[in-house]
Design an enzyme around this catalytic site. Structure first.
Site, PDB file in Angstrom:
ATOM      1  N   SER A   1       0.856  -1.192   0.000  1.00 48.86           N
ATOM      2  CA  SER A   1       0.000   0.000   0.000  1.00 48.86           C
ATOM      3  C   SER A   1       0.887   1.236   0.000  1.00 48.86           C
ATOM      4  CB  SER A   1      -0.878   0.007   1.262  1.00 48.86           C
ATOM      5  OG  SER A   1      -1.466   1.280   1.465  1.00 48.86           O
TER       6      SER A   1
ATOM      7  N   TYR B   1      -2.495  -0.829  10.150  1.00 49.18           N
ATOM      8  CA  TYR B   1      -2.576  -1.207   8.734  1.00 49.18           C
ATOM      9  C   TYR B   1      -1.313  -0.771   7.993  1.00 49.18           C
ATOM     10  CZ  TYR B   1      -4.246  -1.389   3.897  1.00 49.18           C
ATOM     11  OH  TYR B   1      -4.376  -1.656   2.552  1.00 49.18           O
TER      12      TYR B   1
END
Length: 252
Positions: free
Chosen positions: A144, A158
């Site tokens: 990401s 995350y």
């Protein structure tokens, strides 16, 4: 563009979001698909959809909770036996539960950490064991843009798991440098999917199809690290690395 056609592609977390989007695009490209996720009913619906998109491909589906690490090895090996070979494995399964550290959500943060990182290790182990045996293959990890720096609130853990994925993938890449096995890490920017459907104001958000097309394009090139869609993330990721924390706070 890679000179090797990766015909048999395994995707984890394939029942929704980016996994499903990639499966649809690969079906259109004529690739055979090995799809796994927890929700078998969704996989069955997707299989029917893909076979309608392209009746000439093989679509295999299996139930898999990536947090059942023994099952990861079993399912990957079953797919390999049934397809004859696995040419590419896309480690995509993930989740985005969580909240600011110290606010009472340790259980959710822990769940995200295990699913996104520990279970990704299991998937990488299972895939690379198969690739080593074949002496060929392409490991793809979905990281990401949040891997680049720390993020606040729900993204804190995350982002940390995605930074870990990027580092893990680079270590594997170094290990396999002198082999025919390729390792690519894709860093999607903000792409609308089920994992973030409740998030409202995010800069540079694109729809699932646009995001998946950019991901597939990067995967096919088989480079080391890709930031997608290229505009603006190929440039913005470099700015993020040196940006002040106050600037990062506005992004999450």
């Amino acid at each position: 563009m890679s000179s090797t056609l990766r015909q048999n592609i395994l995707i984890t977390g394939a029942s929704s979001g980016l996994g499903k989007g990639m499966a649809v695009l690969y079906a259109k490209m004529g690739r055979n698909l090995a799809l796994c996720a927890r929700r078998v009913d969704r996989l069955e619906t997707l299989k029917a959809e893909l076979e309608e998109v392209n009746p000439n491909i093989t679509v295999l589906i299996k139930s898999l909770d990536v947090n059942d690490h023994d099952a990861v090895f079993t399912v990957f090996n079953e797919f390999k036996q049934e397809m004859g070979s696995l040419d590419r494995v896309i480690v995509n399964a993930g989740m985005g539960k969580g909240a600011s550290i110290g606010t009472g959500y340790f259980k959710a943060n822990k769940e995200t950490a295990i699913t996104n990182f520990v279970s990704a290790i299991a998937q990488c182990e299972a895939a690379v064991e198969i690739f080593r045996e074949q002496n060929s293959g392409h490991l793809v990890t979905i990281s990401s843009i949040s891997a680049v720096r720390g993020f606040r609130r729900a993204l804190t853990v995350y982002a940390a798991t995605k930074a870990a994925i990027t580092s893990l993938s680079e270590g594997i890449r170094i290990d396999l440098m002198r082999t025919p096995i390729k390792v690519s890490t894709i860093h999607p920017g903000f792409i609308r999917s089920e994992i973030n459907e409740k998030v409202e104001k995010v800069p540079f958000m694109v729809d699932t199809e646009t995001g998946c097309k950019a991901i597939i394009k990067a995967i096919e090139k088989e480079g080391g690290n890709s930031y997608v869609p290229a505009w603006p993330w190929a440039i913005l990721n470099r700015i993020m690395r040196v940006a002040p924390l106050s600037w990062l706070a506005k992004m999450s």
